[in-house]
Design a protein around this motif. Sequence first.
Motif, PDB file in Angstrom:
ATOM      1  N   ILE A  22       4.519  -0.699 -12.771  1.00 24.10           N
ATOM      2  CA  ILE A  22       3.699  -1.907 -12.642  1.00 24.10           C
ATOM      3  C   ILE A  22       2.721  -1.989 -13.809  1.00 24.10           C
ATOM      4  O   ILE A  22       2.564  -3.042 -14.427  1.00 24.10           O
ATOM      5  N   SER A  23       2.071  -0.879 -14.109  1.00 29.22           N
ATOM      6  CA  SER A  23       1.111  -0.838 -15.203  1.00 29.22           C
ATOM      7  C   SER A  23       1.775  -1.148 -16.528  1.00 29.22           C
ATOM      8  O   SER A  23       1.232  -1.892 -17.355  1.00 29.22           O
TER       9      SER A  23
ATOM     10  N   ASP B 236      -2.798  -2.403 -16.880  1.00 30.44           N
ATOM     11  CA  ASP B 236      -3.612  -1.679 -15.901  1.00 30.44           C
ATOM     12  C   ASP B 236      -4.522  -2.574 -15.076  1.00 30.44           C
ATOM     13  O   ASP B 236      -4.872  -2.250 -13.952  1.00 30.44           O
TER      14      ASP B 236
ATOM     15  N   LEU C 104      -3.960  -3.457 -11.347  1.00 34.45           N
ATOM     16  CA  LEU C 104      -4.069  -2.414 -10.336  1.00 34.45           C
ATOM     17  C   LEU C 104      -5.500  -2.138  -9.908  1.00 34.45           C
ATOM     18  O   LEU C 104      -5.744  -1.282  -9.083  1.00 34.45           O
ATOM     19  N   SER C 105      -6.441  -2.869 -10.478  1.00 31.55           N
ATOM     20  CA  SER C 105      -7.854  -2.601 -10.114  1.00 31.55           C
ATOM     21  C   SER C 105      -8.438  -3.741  -9.319  1.00 31.55           C
ATOM     22  O   SER C 105      -7.903  -4.756  -9.113  1.00 31.55           O
TER      23      SER C 105
ATOM     24  N   VAL D 165       3.661   2.861  -9.606  1.00 31.14           N
ATOM     25  CA  VAL D 165       2.392   2.471 -10.215  1.00 31.14           C
ATOM     26  C   VAL D 165       2.531   2.435 -11.735  1.00 31.14           C
ATOM     27  O   VAL D 165       2.059   1.494 -12.390  1.00 31.14           O
TER      28      VAL D 165
ATOM     29  N   LEU E 108       2.383   1.720  -3.464  1.00 28.49           N
ATOM     30  CA  LEU E 108       1.419   2.157  -4.468  1.00 28.49           C
ATOM     31  C   LEU E 108       1.035   3.629  -4.345  1.00 28.49           C
ATOM     32  O   LEU E 108       0.290   4.143  -5.187  1.00 28.49           O
TER      33      LEU E 108
ATOM     34  N   GLN F  18       0.831  -1.209   0.000  1.00 23.58           N
ATOM     35  CA  GLN F  18       0.000   0.000   0.000  1.00 23.58           C
ATOM     36  C   GLN F  18       0.862   1.254   0.000  1.00 23.58           C
ATOM     37  O   GLN F  18       0.560   2.230  -0.686  1.00 23.58           O
TER      38      GLN F  18
END
Length: 64
Positions: free
Chosen positions: A54-55, A60, A63-64, A51, A45, A42
């Motif tokens: 990672i994406s 993407d 990340l959701s 972020v 991120l 956390q």
Amino acid sequence: MPESFVIALTGGIAMGKSTAAQFLLKALPASSVLFDADAAVQQLLTNPDIVAKISQEFGDSVLS
């Protein structure tokens, strides 16, 4: 020097890992250390550069 060891707790979402970790921490010697991987992630991120990497690497949807 006292013997050291690592205990890893794994499991799915809402399986009680954090509760079990707190129980173990109370039961183990005061010098014991708890590493909370969820809290570490956390914190990571909150960094937009991380972020974005990672994406870029995984898409993407992770990340959701």
